[in-house]
Design a protein around this motif. Structure first.
Motif, PDB file in Angstrom:
ATOM      1  N   ASP A   1    -107.061 118.598 -19.314  1.00  0.00           N
ATOM      2  CA  ASP A   1    -107.486 119.332 -20.502  1.00  0.00           C
ATOM      3  C   ASP A   1    -106.554 120.526 -20.656  1.00  0.00           C
ATOM      4  N   LEU A   2    -105.703 120.509 -21.662  1.00  0.00           N
ATOM      5  CA  LEU A   2    -104.695 121.555 -21.819  1.00  0.00           C
ATOM      6  C   LEU A   2    -105.307 122.913 -22.137  1.00  0.00           C
ATOM      7  N   ARG A   3    -106.591 122.947 -22.457  1.00  0.00           N
ATOM      8  CA  ARG A   3    -107.263 124.224 -22.714  1.00  0.00           C
ATOM      9  C   ARG A   3    -107.795 124.842 -21.425  1.00  0.00           C
ATOM     10  N   ARG A   4    -107.759 124.086 -20.326  1.00  0.00           N
ATOM     11  CA  ARG A   4    -108.323 124.568 -19.062  1.00  0.00           C
ATOM     12  C   ARG A   4    -107.358 124.290 -17.908  1.00  0.00           C
ATOM     13  N   LEU A   5    -106.099 124.599 -18.111  1.00  0.00           N
ATOM     14  CA  LEU A   5    -105.101 124.353 -17.080  1.00  0.00           C
ATOM     15  C   LEU A   5    -105.163 125.410 -15.987  1.00  0.00           C
ATOM     16  N   LEU A   6    -104.868 124.982 -14.763  1.00  0.00           N
ATOM     17  CA  LEU A   6    -104.720 125.885 -13.625  1.00  0.00           C
ATOM     18  C   LEU A   6    -103.236 126.001 -13.275  1.00  0.00           C
ATOM     19  N   PRO A   7    -102.823 127.092 -12.620  1.00  0.00           N
ATOM     20  CA  PRO A   7    -101.418 127.191 -12.214  1.00  0.00           C
ATOM     21  C   PRO A   7    -100.959 125.982 -11.404  1.00  0.00           C
ATOM     22  N   GLU A   8    -101.849 125.440 -10.565  1.00  0.00           N
ATOM     23  CA  GLU A   8    -101.491 124.300  -9.736  1.00  0.00           C
ATOM     24  C   GLU A   8    -101.136 123.063 -10.561  1.00  0.00           C
TER      25      GLU A   8
ATOM     26  N   LEU B   1     -99.238 122.887 -12.977  1.00  0.00           N
ATOM     27  CA  LEU B   1     -97.830 122.934 -13.398  1.00  0.00           C
ATOM     28  C   LEU B   1     -96.853 122.746 -12.248  1.00  0.00           C
ATOM     29  N   TYR B   2     -97.329 122.784 -11.011  1.00  0.00           N
ATOM     30  CA  TYR B   2     -96.400 122.841  -9.887  1.00  0.00           C
ATOM     31  C   TYR B   2     -95.437 121.660  -9.810  1.00  0.00           C
ATOM     32  N   ASP B   3     -95.851 120.496 -10.278  1.00  0.00           N
ATOM     33  CA  ASP B   3     -94.943 119.342 -10.251  1.00  0.00           C
ATOM     34  C   ASP B   3     -93.865 119.428 -11.330  1.00  0.00           C
ATOM     35  N   PHE B   4     -93.994 120.387 -12.236  1.00  0.00           N
ATOM     36  CA  PHE B   4     -93.107 120.434 -13.396  1.00  0.00           C
ATOM     37  C   PHE B   4     -92.320 121.738 -13.532  1.00  0.00           C
ATOM     38  N   ASP B   5     -92.836 122.852 -13.001  1.00  0.00           N
ATOM     39  CA  ASP B   5     -92.226 124.148 -13.330  1.00  0.00           C
ATOM     40  C   ASP B   5     -91.420 124.770 -12.196  1.00  0.00           C
TER      41      ASP B   5
ATOM     42  N   ALA C   1     -92.418 132.688 -10.287  1.00  0.00           N
ATOM     43  CA  ALA C   1     -93.168 133.916 -10.562  1.00  0.00           C
ATOM     44  C   ALA C   1     -94.665 133.626 -10.624  1.00  0.00           C
ATOM     45  N   ARG C   2     -95.039 132.531 -11.278  1.00  0.00           N
ATOM     46  CA  ARG C   2     -96.462 132.185 -11.346  1.00  0.00           C
ATOM     47  C   ARG C   2     -97.007 131.813  -9.972  1.00  0.00           C
ATOM     48  N   PHE C   3     -96.217 131.099  -9.187  1.00  0.00           N
ATOM     49  CA  PHE C   3     -96.665 130.716  -7.843  1.00  0.00           C
ATOM     50  C   PHE C   3     -96.899 131.952  -6.984  1.00  0.00           C
ATOM     51  N   ILE C   4     -95.997 132.926  -7.053  1.00  0.00           N
ATOM     52  CA  ILE C   4     -96.156 134.166  -6.286  1.00  0.00           C
ATOM     53  C   ILE C   4     -97.400 134.922  -6.738  1.00  0.00           C
ATOM     54  N   ALA C   5     -97.591 135.014  -8.045  1.00  0.00           N
ATOM     55  CA  ALA C   5     -98.775 135.708  -8.564  1.00  0.00           C
ATOM     56  C   ALA C   5    -100.051 134.999  -8.126  1.00  0.00           C
ATOM     57  N   ARG C   6    -100.040 133.684  -8.145  1.00  0.00           N
ATOM     58  CA  ARG C   6    -101.220 132.903  -7.764  1.00  0.00           C
ATOM     59  C   ARG C   6    -101.525 133.046  -6.277  1.00  0.00           C
TER      60      ARG C   6
ATOM     61  N   ALA D   1     -87.525 132.525 -21.973  1.00  0.00           N
ATOM     62  CA  ALA D   1     -88.453 133.655 -21.856  1.00  0.00           C
ATOM     63  C   ALA D   1     -89.733 133.399 -22.649  1.00  0.00           C
ATOM     64  N   ALA D   2     -89.586 132.868 -23.867  1.00  0.00           N
ATOM     65  CA  ALA D   2     -90.755 132.583 -24.692  1.00  0.00           C
ATOM     66  C   ALA D   2     -91.593 131.470 -24.080  1.00  0.00           C
ATOM     67  N   GLY D   3     -90.931 130.434 -23.566  1.00  0.00           N
ATOM     68  CA  GLY D   3     -91.650 129.346 -22.921  1.00  0.00           C
ATOM     69  C   GLY D   3     -92.399 129.811 -21.690  1.00  0.00           C
ATOM     70  N   ALA D   4     -91.789 130.710 -20.922  1.00  0.00           N
ATOM     71  CA  ALA D   4     -92.442 131.250 -19.730  1.00  0.00           C
ATOM     72  C   ALA D   4     -93.721 131.996 -20.100  1.00  0.00           C
ATOM     73  N   ARG D   5     -93.665 132.771 -21.177  1.00  0.00           N
ATOM     74  CA  ARG D   5     -94.868 133.495 -21.617  1.00  0.00           C
ATOM     75  C   ARG D   5     -95.990 132.525 -21.994  1.00  0.00           C
ATOM     76  N   ARG D   6     -95.625 131.473 -22.721  1.00  0.00           N
ATOM     77  CA  ARG D   6     -96.642 130.501 -23.139  1.00  0.00           C
ATOM     78  C   ARG D   6     -97.274 129.805 -21.938  1.00  0.00           C
ATOM     79  N   LEU D   7     -96.459 129.402 -20.977  1.00  0.00           N
ATOM     80  CA  LEU D   7     -96.987 128.710 -19.807  1.00  0.00           C
ATOM     81  C   LEU D   7     -97.865 129.625 -18.964  1.00  0.00           C
ATOM     82  N   SER D   8     -97.449 130.874 -18.789  1.00  0.00           N
ATOM     83  CA  SER D   8     -98.254 131.807 -18.002  1.00  0.00           C
ATOM     84  C   SER D   8     -99.601 132.060 -18.660  1.00  0.00           C
ATOM     85  N   ALA D   9     -99.594 132.194 -19.980  1.00  0.00           N
ATOM     86  CA  ALA D   9    -100.855 132.388 -20.699  1.00  0.00           C
ATOM     87  C   ALA D   9    -101.732 131.148 -20.606  1.00  0.00           C
ATOM     88  N   ALA D  10    -101.113 129.962 -20.645  1.00  0.00           N
ATOM     89  CA  ALA D  10    -101.876 128.710 -20.632  1.00  0.00           C
ATOM     90  C   ALA D  10    -102.633 128.505 -19.329  1.00  0.00           C
ATOM     91  N   VAL D  11    -102.123 129.082 -18.224  1.00  0.00           N
ATOM     92  CA  VAL D  11    -102.793 128.904 -16.928  1.00  0.00           C
ATOM     93  C   VAL D  11    -103.516 130.178 -16.479  1.00  0.00           C
TER      94      VAL D  11
END
Length: 260
Positions: free
Chosen positions: A10-17, A19-23, A59-64, A80-90
C-alpha cells in the motif's frame, strides 16, 4: 513504486524498510552503510551530512536505525526532489532533509554537523580536495568523516580514465594514497583506509548478472539501444576492476581544530 505495487504494498502506508531493496544505490548494500556509520561514530544525537546523497537511501537508513537527523546534499535537482518525496512517503520527512547543493561549496555553516558520510559519490566531483575541505569546515572539531569511493591503481591507463570520465562522469580519480594526502591537507587526522577492491569484484559481477537478468524489462522501459549502452558500460567497468586497474576503498578520519 511500480515494483512495490507488484509486491502488493500500500503506497500510502510505506515503511522505510519497504524501500531497502531499491534505494541503496551503492556497493555493499545496508552492510556498507552500517560500516560507514560505525566509522563516523553516528548515534541518536548525531547531526549527519550525506554528501552526494542521490535519492538519500543511506540517509533514510541512518535516520531509521539511529534516530539521527540527516541532511543530504546533491547537485542534481531531480535526485534531490525525488529524495524528498521518498523520505516523506516513508514518514521520515522530519528526520531527513534534502538540499540541492555543490559538494565543492557546501551551503552550511561551520561546525553544523558531527558526522559526514558519502558513498561512491565523490568520483563525480572535479575538485575532491576542495570538497573534503568543505566537509572539514562544516564538521565540529573532533567530528568524523567516513566515505567510500572508487580508486585508481597505477595500471589504469590514460585512455581508460578518459572513457570513465566520458561514460560515467568519473573525474579526477584518486589512489588510496592520493585520498590520504587530500584528507590530511583538508585538516583531517587519524586517517584510516581500507581497500575494498576484492570485495567489489564479486558485488559488481552479481550486479551485472542481475542487470542482464532484467533485460526484457529494461528493453521494454528504455529501449534496446539504452540497454546495449548500459551493458557495454557495465562490462567495461567490471573488466577494469577484475584486471586490477580500478577498485574501491573506504576512508575515515577525524576533523582537527579550526577551519581549513
Amino acid at each position: 513504486m511500480d515494483a512495490l505495487r507488484r509486491q502488493g504494498k500500500d503506497l500510502r502506508r510505506l515503511l522505510p524498510e519497504d524501500l531497502y531493496d531499491f534505494d541503496q544505490d551503492h556497493y555493499g548494500g545496508l552492510e556498507s552503510v552500517l560500516a560507514l556509520a560505525r566509522r563516523a561514530g553516528i548515534g541518536a544525537a548525531s547531526r549527519v551530512l550525506d554528501v552526494c546523497a542521490g535519492l538519500a537511501g543511506p540517509a533514510r537508513f541512518i535516520a531509521r536505525c539511529w534516530g539521527a537527523r540527516v541532511t543530504g546534499v546533491d547537485l542534481n535537482p531531480d535526485r534531490a526532489a525525488g529524495a524528498r518525496r521518498l523520505s516523506a512517503a516513508v514518514g521520515l520527512g522530519g528526520l531527513v532533509r534534502m538540499v540541492r547543493g555543490d559538494a565543492q561549496s557546501l551551503p552550511f555553516a561551520p561546525g553544523a554537523f558531527t558526522a559526514v558520510v558519502s558513498q561512491e559519490g565523490l568520483l563525480h566531483v572535479p575538485d575532491k580536495g576542495r570538497a573534503l575541505a568543505e566537509c572539514h569546515r562544516v564538521l565540529l572539531p573532533g567530528g568524523r568523516i567516513a566515505f567510500s569511493d572508487w580508486i585508481a591503481t597505477p595500471r589504469l591507463g590514460d585512455g581508460e580514465r578518459r572513457r570513465l570520465e566520458e561514460w560515467m562522469a568519473a573525474v579526477t580519480l584518486q589512489t588510496i594514497e592520493g585520498y590520504r594526502a587530500l584528507l590530511a591537507r583538508a585538516g583531517f587526522a587519524v586517517i584510516e583506509a581500507e581497500d575494498l577492491s576484492t570485495e567489489w569484484v564479486g558485488i559488481l559481477k552479481r550486479r551485472l548478472e542481475m542487470f542482464r537478468g532484467l533485460k526484457a524489462d529494461t528493453v521494454a522501459r528504455l529501449g534496446q539501444a539504452r540497454y546495449d549502452e548500459s551493458d557495454q558500460l557495465s562490462s567495461f567497468f567490471v573488466g577494469l576492476v577484475e584486471a586490477g586497474r580500478l577498485g574501491g576503498a573506504r576512508f575515515s578520519a577525524t576533523a582537527g581544530p579550526g577551519t581549513s
